[in-house]
Design an enzyme around this catalytic site. Structure first.
Site, PDB file in Angstrom:
ATOM      1  N   ILE A 149       0.823  -1.212   0.000  1.00 48.02           N
ATOM      2  CA  ILE A 149       0.000   0.000   0.000  1.00 48.02           C
ATOM      3  C   ILE A 149       0.863   1.271   0.000  1.00 48.02           C
ATOM      4  O   ILE A 149       0.384   2.337  -0.321  1.00 48.02           O
ATOM      5  CB  ILE A 149      -0.996   0.008   1.178  1.00 48.02           C
ATOM      6  CG1 ILE A 149      -0.289   0.089   2.539  1.00 48.02           C
ATOM      7  CG2 ILE A 149      -1.899  -1.237   1.131  1.00 48.02           C
ATOM      8  CD1 ILE A 149      -1.243   0.292   3.722  1.00 48.02           C
ATOM      9  N   LYS A 150       2.107   1.148   0.381  1.00 43.86           N
ATOM     10  CA  LYS A 150       3.068   2.280   0.351  1.00 43.86           C
ATOM     11  C   LYS A 150       2.476   3.575   0.902  1.00 43.86           C
ATOM     12  O   LYS A 150       2.665   4.650   0.332  1.00 43.86           O
ATOM     13  CB  LYS A 150       3.613   2.488  -1.064  1.00 43.86           C
ATOM     14  CG  LYS A 150       4.462   1.320  -1.581  1.00 43.86           C
ATOM     15  CD  LYS A 150       5.149   1.654  -2.894  1.00 43.86           C
ATOM     16  CE  LYS A 150       6.027   0.523  -3.413  1.00 43.86           C
ATOM     17  NZ  LYS A 150       5.287  -0.637  -3.934  1.00 43.86           N
ATOM     18  N   ARG A 151       1.776   3.509   2.013  1.00 43.74           N
ATOM     19  CA  ARG A 151       1.215   4.706   2.621  1.00 43.74           C
ATOM     20  C   ARG A 151       2.273   5.448   3.412  1.00 43.74           C
ATOM     21  O   ARG A 151       3.289   4.861   3.825  1.00 43.74           O
ATOM     22  CB  ARG A 151       0.026   4.358   3.544  1.00 43.74           C
ATOM     23  CG  ARG A 151      -1.136   3.610   2.877  1.00 43.74           C
ATOM     24  CD  ARG A 151      -1.696   4.315   1.668  1.00 43.74           C
ATOM     25  NE  ARG A 151      -2.968   3.760   1.215  1.00 43.74           N
ATOM     26  CZ  ARG A 151      -3.190   3.251   0.000  1.00 43.74           C
ATOM     27  NH1 ARG A 151      -2.239   3.225  -0.918  1.00 43.74           N
ATOM     28  NH2 ARG A 151      -4.394   2.791  -0.325  1.00 43.74           N
TER      29      ARG A 151
END
Lengths: 308, 308
Positions: free
Chosen positions: A108-110
């Site tokens: 998700i690379k948040r």
């Protein structure tokens, strides 16, 4: 001390002799026509149909690999682009893979300021609370996160990591061609930025080391940068690496050696499209056999990695 | 050349004399009880209820400010944490604000390798295609993006930006306390990393400058770092700044001067919780009047910014 999620990950990898995570990147144009037609007939050319198509496709991929690899890595972007129906398929895919006993690394690379990061943490790793109703939403085991905002953007996740036995993979050196634009900038200490980030992430994870010697806070290090992996591996001996970029992004199996520790632990290699769309690269394979083809591609990759 | 979205943003700000974007951060515990009870009665303590609560709350905030400010900035994390039902409220909120003539700056802070960034771009800015059905999903006007992966993680958005008249705000210096962990690292050129990123983003945007002299590729520069804003403003004269951190994160109105150009253009200031939950800070205000309170807080902020 009980085994934490990284211990469990290491154990499963050892038991299966397969440090491999299969990436679930559902892409409409690569999914077999017959599967799509079935749901188009039922729901028309709608996001509801896409949702059903993505879940059915993902389920069949999971069924074909759950007994030979420990993990899947769903890429949320491919689901999110179809809105709430896409997110519905994402949620069901995670739930299904967990039922099959798999570990979920959600890509998700948040990365956001603390109060916002807390929302991502609760939604992806923890439990939401709606008055007296407390329940998980996505319930991933690991998520990928972006470190650009600094420690207070990572810290909010650590509460859920501890409470719900979850983990993180922080982007350190990504697999894409332009990852050096920022990550390779040389700092005043005469070293590339990724080295400073590696040291930082290593420190962040120091208090979260499990029985097998690895921290809950792992690192993403791209398979396409072997020499850099050597440097980073030295700096981060207690950090588990999630390694994307194998297969369709260009790296091959011998190049993976530096990502592991000497006893060949501490890394899990991702392959997404090279596995789940392998049927497209072999004209002898009928599209109905896409899942079988995915299993064969996975077995081939396992063998490649076992051999080096 | 027709006006692009940044020209339109600048024009609306000028017409309303309000360089302000109201942040839509729905947080269950801060939303009035009476509003929540209404939907809990109908749907129980479910994510469906939360979805309806968030949309109703956001709609009322939009109704209370659409004629005095040009933009809203929904924070997707607060919606996403409630899964597909949350995303449904997010989608409806954007659609409703667009119907009211507002410009939408979606705070999503995505950043990924090219093929994945393309999915985010199509979903958030462009049109999905399901066979012969082509339609927008989120249809934001601007999104925030994270530059850590480099140019090939930004480039995929530029196609949708051009084709659908959209824009980006790239994180350069964020408002949070630990933003310096990485962004302030001194490089071998004896300057903080944020300066190098500012130059990079300035170059990325050079081919996308509209009639009013601003690029489609804007920058996020936190209100909490006034001195840094001065430096960055000089480097990026053609870059529109999205400025978070005013109000609840601590900055005050005089500190905003350096974010603007000399003619007081080129920046839009965000305030989220300081506006939408202002009713909580005033015991004289009944919770039913939360939207009216939000309007008053917005008018107060407009005045503060007009005065300097």
């Amino acid at each position: 001390m009980q085994d934490n999620i990284v211990d469990t990950l290491a154990t499963r990898i050892h038991q299966m002799d397969a440090p491999i995570v299969v990436g679930i990147d559902p892409i409409l144009e690569y999914i077999p026509l017959s599967l799509k037609e079935h749901f188009y007939k039922k729901y028309g050319h709608t996001t509801k149909a896409v949702s059903e198509i993505f879940f059915e496709f993902s389920k069949n991929i999971i069924d074909s690999v759950f007994d030979i690899v420990p993990c899947i890595k769903p890429q949320i972007a491919m689901f999110e682009m179809f809105g709430s129906n896409g997110i519905d398929a994402y949620t069901k895919t995670i739930r299904y893979a967990k039922q099959k006993g798999m570990i979920i690394i959600s890509d998700i690379k948040r990365g956001d300021i603390a109060s916002t990061a807390k929302s991502y943490s609760i939604g992806h790793l923890g439990n939401i609370q709606i008055e007296n109703n407390i329940e998980p939403v996505f319930n991933s085991d690991f998520i990928t996160v972006n470190p650009y905002l600094g420690y207070d953007s990572i810290e909010p996740f650590l509460e859920e990591c501890t409470k719900f036995n979850k983990g993180l993979f922080v982007l350190v050196k990504t697999s894409n061609p332009n990852s050096g634009d920022i990550q390779d900038i040389i700092t005043e200490r005469k070293q590339p930025l990724y080295i400073e980030i590696a040291k930082m992430v290593n420190n962040w994870g120091a208090d979260y080391i499990g029985n097998k010697g690895f921290s809950r806070i792992g690192a993403v290090v791209g398979a396409t940068y072997t020499d850099i992996a050597k440097e980073i591996r030295k700096i981060m001996p207690h950090t588990f690496f999630l390694v994307p970029g194998y297969g369709s992004q260009g790296a091959n199996s011998n190049e993976l050696i530096p990502f592991f520790n000497k006893n060949k632990t501490g890394a899990i290699i991702n392959n997404s499209r090279g596995i789940i769309y392998s049927y497209l690269n072999n004209k002898k394979i009928d599209e109905e056999n896409y899942a079988k083809s995915a299993r064969n591609a996975t077995l081939k990759m396992i063998k490649e990695i076992q051999e080096f």
